[in-house]
Design a protein around this motif. Structure first.
Motif, PDB file in Angstrom:
ATOM      1  N   LEU A   1       0.869  -1.101   0.028  1.00 23.15           N
ATOM      2  CA  LEU A   1      -0.034  -0.123   0.141  1.00 23.15           C
ATOM      3  C   LEU A   1       0.848   1.239   0.018  1.00 23.15           C
ATOM      4  CD1 LEU A   1      -2.568  -1.127   2.834  1.00 23.15           C
ATOM      5  CD2 LEU A   1      -3.190  -0.957   0.100  1.00 23.15           C
ATOM      6  N   LEU A   2       0.599   2.317  -0.474  1.00 21.71           N
ATOM      7  CA  LEU A   2       1.294   3.522  -1.050  1.00 21.71           C
ATOM      8  C   LEU A   2       0.378   4.739  -0.463  1.00 21.71           C
ATOM      9  CD1 LEU A   2       2.892   2.941  -4.318  1.00 21.71           C
ATOM     10  CD2 LEU A   2       3.981   2.586  -2.079  1.00 21.71           C
ATOM     11  N   LYS A   3       0.781   5.516   0.250  1.00 16.48           N
ATOM     12  CA  LYS A   3       0.253   6.924   0.184  1.00 16.48           C
ATOM     13  C   LYS A   3       1.328   8.041   0.190  1.00 16.48           C
ATOM     14  CE  LYS A   3      -2.141   9.371   3.842  1.00 16.48           C
ATOM     15  NZ  LYS A   3      -2.643   9.308   5.176  1.00 16.48           N
ATOM     16  N   ASP A   4       1.018   8.970  -0.611  1.00 21.78           N
ATOM     17  CA  ASP A   4       2.229   9.970  -0.975  1.00 21.78           C
ATOM     18  C   ASP A   4       3.280   9.416  -1.038  1.00 21.78           C
ATOM     19  OD1 ASP A   4       0.051  11.880  -0.339  1.00 21.78           O
ATOM     20  OD2 ASP A   4       0.457  11.804   1.759  1.00 21.78           O
TER      21      ASP A   4
ATOM     22  N   ASN B   1      -9.054   0.163   5.637  1.00 22.40           N
ATOM     23  CA  ASN B   1      -9.810  -0.814   4.541  1.00 22.40           C
ATOM     24  C   ASN B   1      -8.921  -0.628   3.368  1.00 22.40           C
ATOM     25  OD1 ASN B   1     -11.708  -1.735   6.519  1.00 22.40           O
ATOM     26  ND2 ASN B   1     -12.300   0.386   6.710  1.00 22.40           N
ATOM     27  N   VAL B   2      -9.129  -1.591   2.309  1.00 24.86           N
ATOM     28  CA  VAL B   2      -8.365  -1.690   1.164  1.00 24.86           C
ATOM     29  C   VAL B   2      -9.433  -2.312   0.011  1.00 24.86           C
ATOM     30  CG1 VAL B   2      -5.913  -2.042   1.912  1.00 24.86           C
ATOM     31  CG2 VAL B   2      -7.403  -4.037   1.283  1.00 24.86           C
ATOM     32  N   LYS B   3      -9.005  -1.777  -1.122  1.00 23.86           N
ATOM     33  CA  LYS B   3      -9.754  -2.195  -2.233  1.00 23.86           C
ATOM     34  C   LYS B   3      -8.733  -2.377  -3.569  1.00 23.86           C
ATOM     35  CE  LYS B   3     -10.327   2.687  -3.890  1.00 23.86           C
ATOM     36  NZ  LYS B   3     -11.269   3.709  -4.039  1.00 23.86           N
ATOM     37  N   ASN B   4      -9.439  -2.846  -4.755  1.00 18.35           N
ATOM     38  CA  ASN B   4      -8.570  -3.117  -5.972  1.00 18.35           C
ATOM     39  C   ASN B   4      -7.371  -4.024  -5.552  1.00 18.35           C
ATOM     40  OD1 ASN B   4     -10.727  -1.484  -7.227  1.00 18.35           O
ATOM     41  ND2 ASN B   4      -9.643   0.561  -7.011  1.00 18.35           N
ATOM     42  N   LEU B   5      -7.473  -5.011  -4.938  1.00 13.45           N
ATOM     43  CA  LEU B   5      -6.336  -5.675  -4.772  1.00 13.45           C
ATOM     44  C   LEU B   5      -5.888  -6.798  -6.268  1.00 13.45           C
ATOM     45  CD1 LEU B   5      -7.335  -7.064  -1.383  1.00 13.45           C
ATOM     46  CD2 LEU B   5      -5.448  -5.378  -1.945  1.00 13.45           C
ATOM     47  N   LYS B   6      -4.486  -6.787  -6.478  1.00 10.97           N
ATOM     48  CA  LYS B   6      -4.188  -7.791  -7.292  1.00 10.97           C
ATOM     49  C   LYS B   6      -2.810  -8.333  -6.877  1.00 10.97           C
ATOM     50  CE  LYS B   6      -1.767  -4.406 -10.426  1.00 10.97           C
ATOM     51  NZ  LYS B   6      -1.553  -3.819 -11.765  1.00 10.97           N
ATOM     52  N   ILE B   7      -2.733  -9.785  -7.518  1.00 11.34           N
ATOM     53  CA  ILE B   7      -1.535 -10.503  -7.225  1.00 11.34           C
ATOM     54  C   ILE B   7      -0.426  -9.634  -8.193  1.00 11.34           C
ATOM     55  CG2 ILE B   7      -0.334 -12.579  -7.310  1.00 11.34           C
ATOM     56  CD1 ILE B   7      -3.146 -13.784  -7.338  1.00 11.34           C
ATOM     57  N   VAL B   8       0.678  -9.232  -7.491  1.00 11.27           N
ATOM     58  CA  VAL B   8       1.950  -8.823  -8.251  1.00 11.27           C
ATOM     59  C   VAL B   8       3.251  -9.626  -8.000  1.00 11.27           C
ATOM     60  CG1 VAL B   8       1.003  -6.584  -8.544  1.00 11.27           C
ATOM     61  CG2 VAL B   8       2.177  -7.149  -6.496  1.00 11.27           C
ATOM     62  N   TYR B   9       3.401 -10.281  -6.895  1.00  5.79           N
ATOM     63  CA  TYR B   9       4.447 -11.263  -6.465  1.00  5.79           C
ATOM     64  C   TYR B   9       4.226 -12.532  -5.973  1.00  5.79           C
ATOM     65  CZ  TYR B   9       7.030  -6.946  -6.925  1.00  5.79           C
ATOM     66  OH  TYR B   9       7.662  -5.561  -7.208  1.00  5.79           O
TER      67      TYR B   9
ATOM     68  N   ALA C   1      -7.227  -8.339   2.869  1.00  9.05           N
ATOM     69  CA  ALA C   1      -7.921  -7.070   3.227  1.00  9.05           C
ATOM     70  C   ALA C   1      -8.167  -7.374   4.829  1.00  9.05           C
ATOM     71  CB  ALA C   1      -9.339  -7.202   2.657  1.00  9.05           C
ATOM     72  N   ARG C   2      -8.502  -8.510   5.176  1.00  5.15           N
ATOM     73  CA  ARG C   2      -8.559  -8.749   6.676  1.00  5.15           C
ATOM     74  C   ARG C   2      -7.099  -8.745   7.418  1.00  5.15           C
ATOM     75  NH1 ARG C   2      -6.708 -12.619   9.386  1.00  5.15           N
ATOM     76  NH2 ARG C   2      -6.586 -14.185   7.588  1.00  5.15           N
TER      77      ARG C   2
ATOM     78  N   ILE D   1       2.107 -11.898  -2.702  1.00  3.74           N
ATOM     79  CA  ILE D   1       1.914 -10.399  -2.487  1.00  3.74           C
ATOM     80  C   ILE D   1       0.864  -9.779  -3.563  1.00  3.74           C
ATOM     81  CG2 ILE D   1       3.437  -8.325  -2.254  1.00  3.74           C
ATOM     82  CD1 ILE D   1       5.841 -10.469  -1.783  1.00  3.74           C
ATOM     83  N   LEU D   2       0.152  -8.850  -2.851  1.00  2.00           N
ATOM     84  CA  LEU D   2      -0.939  -8.022  -3.481  1.00  2.00           C
ATOM     85  C   LEU D   2      -0.502  -6.553  -3.613  1.00  2.00           C
ATOM     86  CD1 LEU D   2      -4.078  -9.633  -1.624  1.00  2.00           C
ATOM     87  CD2 LEU D   2      -2.888 -10.375  -3.954  1.00  2.00           C
ATOM     88  N   TYR D   3      -0.930  -6.022  -4.508  1.00  2.00           N
ATOM     89  CA  TYR D   3      -1.034  -4.485  -4.620  1.00  2.00           C
ATOM     90  C   TYR D   3      -2.330  -3.765  -4.404  1.00  2.00           C
ATOM     91  CZ  TYR D   3      -0.245   0.281  -6.203  1.00  2.00           C
ATOM     92  OH  TYR D   3      -0.492   1.733  -6.464  1.00  2.00           O
ATOM     93  N   GLY D   4      -2.510  -3.150  -3.719  1.00  2.00           N
ATOM     94  CA  GLY D   4      -3.936  -2.593  -3.536  1.00  2.00           C
ATOM     95  C   GLY D   4      -3.903  -0.976  -3.264  1.00  2.00           C
ATOM     96  N   GLU D   5      -5.061  -0.703  -2.962  1.00  2.00           N
ATOM     97  CA  GLU D   5      -5.304   0.952  -2.750  1.00  2.00           C
ATOM     98  C   GLU D   5      -6.062   0.947  -1.542  1.00  2.00           C
ATOM     99  OE1 GLU D   5      -7.657   2.602  -5.820  1.00  2.00           O
ATOM    100  OE2 GLU D   5      -6.488   1.444  -7.339  1.00  2.00           O
TER     101      GLU D   5
END
Length: 153
Positions: free
Chosen positions: A11-14, A58-66, A48-49, A81-85
């Motif tokens: 998860l990234l922020k700024d 809380n996260v959304k738009n999860l996708k598998i990246v690694y 997400a849990r 490892i997932l990437y999400g927002e």
């Protein structure tokens, strides 16, 4: 032989990465929020849990990246490892229900990706790939990080 699946979330922020600081014995380890897949759960539900339990987000738009494989003489493990927002929530240190009163979760925080090499960060392979893969929006698809004996040296 035991087989385990662990799910973690990027998860990234700024332009900063969310990390969890875990204290084990006399050492400190930095990881992405995540943990074990529970019976009946999808990998996306687990991601997400785990993020919610450990960070209150809380996260959304999860996708598998690694994907990463680990093994010992008695166990096999797959790290997904997932990437999400971030969908909602305020960052605060949560808990790890698997450890009850013996909490190992010490802190949650945002960090510049460039600082990862200075930390005892796992999975170590992400230090090499993460920045470039983020810049390329994971355009290569799912990256297999390799198969390693645990504990890694």
């Amino acid at each position: 032989m035991n087989r385990n699946i662990r799910v973690s979330v990027i998860l990234l922020k700024d332009n900063k990465l969310l990390l969890v600081n875990m204290r084990r014995k006399n050492s400190s380890i930095y990881v992405l929020p995540g943990g074990g897949l529970e019976l009946g759960e999808s990998i996306f539900e687990a991601g997400a849990r785990e993020v919610k339990e450990e960070t209150n987000l809380n996260v959304k738009n999860l996708k598998i990246v690694y994907l990463k494989e680990l093994y010992t003489h008695t166990d096999e493990s797959m790290d997904i490892i997932l990437y999400g927002e971030i969908a909602s929530g305020e960052l605060k240190k949560g808990y790890d229900p698997e450890h009850g009163d013996n909490q190992k979760l010490y802190d949650v925080f945002w960090i510049d990706i460039e600082k990862l090499p200075s930390l005892n960060f796992h999975p170590k392979q992400l230090v090499t790939y993460l920045k470039k893969d983020l810049e390329n929006k994971f355009s290569i698809g799912v990256r297999h990080l390799g198969r390693f004996e645990y504990p890694e040296r």
